[in-house]
Design an enzyme around this catalytic site. Structure first.
Site, short mmCIF file in Angstrom:
data_model
loop_
_atom_site.label_atom_id
_atom_site.label_comp_id
_atom_site.label_asym_id
_atom_site.label_seq_id
_atom_site.Cartn_x
_atom_site.Cartn_y
_atom_site.Cartn_z
N SER A 1 -10.06 -0.71 6.96
CA SER A 1 -9.49 -0.58 5.62
C SER A 1 -8.74 -1.78 5.07
O SER A 1 -8.33 -1.78 3.91
CB SER A 1 -8.55 0.62 5.56
OG SER A 1 -9.31 1.77 5.38
N SER B 1 -9.83 1.63 2.70
CA SER B 1 -8.99 2.41 1.82
C SER B 1 -7.91 1.59 1.11
O SER B 1 -7.31 2.06 0.16
CB SER B 1 -8.31 3.51 2.63
OG SER B 1 -7.46 2.93 3.61
N LYS C 1 0.85 -1.20 0.00
CA LYS C 1 0.00 0.00 0.00
C LYS C 1 0.88 1.25 0.00
O LYS C 1 1.93 1.27 0.66
CB LYS C 1 -0.92 -0.04 1.23
CG LYS C 1 -2.00 1.02 1.25
CD LYS C 1 -2.91 0.85 2.48
CE LYS C 1 -4.00 1.90 2.53
NZ LYS C 1 -4.89 1.75 3.70
N1 GLN Z 1 -13.29 3.55 5.98
C1 GLN Z 1 -12.83 4.09 7.22
C2 GLN Z 1 -12.56 5.56 7.07
O1 GLN Z 1 -12.89 6.09 6.08
C3 GLN Z 1 -11.63 3.35 7.67
C4 GLN Z 1 -10.38 3.79 7.05
C5 GLN Z 1 -9.18 2.98 7.44
O2 GLN Z 1 -9.30 1.94 8.08
N2 GLN Z 1 -8.01 3.47 7.07
O3 GLN Z 1 -12.02 6.18 7.91
#
Ligand code: GLN
Length: 464
Positions: free
Chosen positions: A177, A153, A78
């Site tokens: 995420s 994400s 990532k």
């Molecule tokens: N979808 C969640 C957010 O938008 C989690 C993001 C994450 O785990 N980095 O914050």
């Protein structure tokens, strides 16, 4: 050409050790797929030009009997995990040209093992999002159905594994995420106990919630990556050594039924009940539990997380590093840089975070959110006195279409089942549990006690 869409890390590693397959051929097959598919899917932001060189070196190591289980295995990373000398943009224009000056702890471990880093994967800007639509470099398409999002994400990393472009990948999980995109892309995704994997070299989003974790096709493969990258690191004061409790025979699963009543897709629920039946047949005891505070977990998350985001991202001001848009004076430079460099969602969270931390509102929001966070932690501690796992669907719906979530709050609801594990620092895994009528995968989420991470990898075989 090797079929990298079905080959597991375990199989590839065994074949390479026996000399039946070379890392060079394996990595070439992944690179061919990337070249064929990436312009459409937008999974990789960069393909490393030296991937085949790394593979040749891994082949040498294998011949000499050196390296770890990941020796020669193509892994995608990532874009918020630092690799020395490489761009690390965190999906943002702000860091478009930023080059990492050191390796993240997890990258050092992968390199020592002889893993082949194939490229950096696309992501929501600074890991904020549930669909990878918030990337400054364009959205990622789900390789299983290109009209759908891959989740986020870490949508790029999930998609890379699902599409056979790498056999494993690293992601980060602050509120879901890793696990949510794993579920959308039909792969395994795991978040460790908070601190179980060093955050050194991970671009901070929300430091009290962030963790790095693996993606793979099977839980066994995810465990191989986990074993390689876990452990105490002196560069991260919150990092810890985990216990290895894998052999304990724990088979009591708690299901928070109240939590599953609203807003969950019918087919998701049906799949969840089928998973419960399978586990019962394998000797698991299923009990009803109640997690009354967990219904506040999204609300708590959307106070604590933006507060930490606003502080962490304040360093990106056009002066120290990253993008700089020159203004008339220093304040104007800050303003212009941050307005041009950050996307809409990032700016929204910085404003929200600054607000909840401001003098008049700190007690009303931030402090109160922390009280509820502690209540959520306690609630899990109590539940784990009687059960070994908490089980829910990973997400309320399967992968949705691009643009389907018109308001931010609708998007935030995708993480309803995943965020509490981050708030309580618990290890949690999403395991593929079937395919729905539209051909989209379902995921089932298992969460367990702190430091009992190894327990999570053994459930997959019983879900079959
Ligand atoms: N979808 C969640 C957010 O938008 C989690 C993001 C994450 O785990 N980095 O914050």
């Amino acid at each position: 050409m090797i079929d990298t869409k079905t080959l597991t890390i375990k199989e590839a590693s065994e074949k390479m050790r026996k000399g039946e397959m070379s890392s060079f051929d394996l990595v070439s097959s992944c690179l061919d797929l990337i070249k064929e598919k990436n312009s459409k899917l937008n999974i990789f932001l960069e393909i490393f030009e030296d991937a085949l060189e790394q593979a040749k070196r891994a082949d040498e190591m294998l011949k000499e009997g050196k390296g770890g289980t990941l020796c020669g295995i193509p892994i995608a990373v990532k874009d918020n995990i630092l690799i020395e000398g490489r761009i690390n943009s965190s999906g943002s224009k702000m860091l478009e040209n930023y080059r990492a000056s050191y390796d993240a702890f997890v990258i050092k471990r992968l390199k020592e093992s002889g893993a082949v880093l194939v490229g950096r994967t696309n992501m929501d800007e600074f890991a904020m999002g549930s669909s990878t639509e918030n990337s400054a470099y364009g959205a990622v398409k789900n390789p299983l159905d290109t009209s759908r999002v891959p989740g986020g994400s870490s949508g790029g990393s999930a998609g890379a594994v699902s599409g056979g472009m790498a056999l494993g990948a690293l992601g980060s999980d602050t509120g879901g995420s890793i696990r949510q995109p794993a579920s959308f892309c039909g792969v395994v995704g795991m978040k460790p106990t908070y601190g179980g994997i060093s955050r050194s070299g991970l671009t901070a989003m929300s430091s009290s919630l962030d963790v790095i974790g693996p993606f793979a096709k099977t839980a066994e493969d995810a465990e191989i990556i986990f074993d390689c990258i876990k452990g105490r690191d002196e560069m991260d004061s919150t990092s810890i050594d985990l216990n290895d409790l894998e052999n304990e025979n724990r088979k009591v699963i708690g299901v928070p039924r109240d939590f599953l009543k609203e807003g969950v897709d019918k087919e998701v629920l049906q799949n969840f009940e089928e998973s419960i039946e399978k586990l019962k047949k394998k000797g698991y005891k299923i009990v009803d539990i109640s997690l009354p505070y967990s219904k506040y977990s999204l609300a708590v998350y959307y106070i604590i997380m933006p507060a930490e985001v606003s502080t962490n991202l304040s360093r990106l001001d056009g002066i120290r590093y990253g993008l700089r848009t020159e203004g008339e004076n220093v304040f104007d430079t800050y303003k212009k840089t941050r307005s041009c460099g950050f996307g809409v969602e990032t700016r929204r969270r910085i404003m929200l975070g600054t607000y909840v931390l401001s003098h008049g509102y700190y007690d009303a929001y931030y402090n109160k959110a922390w009280k509820v966070r502690r209540a959520i932690m306690k609630e899990y501690d109590d539940v784990f006195k009687n059960v070994d796992f908490v089980m829910t669907p990973t997400t309320p719906t399967p992968a949705f279409r691009f643009g389907a979530k018109s308001s931010p709050v609708e998007m935030y609801l995708s993480d309803i089942f995943t965020v509490s594990a981050n708030l309580a620092g618990l290890p949690s895994i999403s395991i593929p549990s079937g395919i729905g009528s539209e051909g989209l995968p379902f995921g089932t989420l298992f969460t367990t006690r702190q430091k009992s991470d190894k327990m999570l990898f053994s459930i997959e075989k019983d879900l079959k």
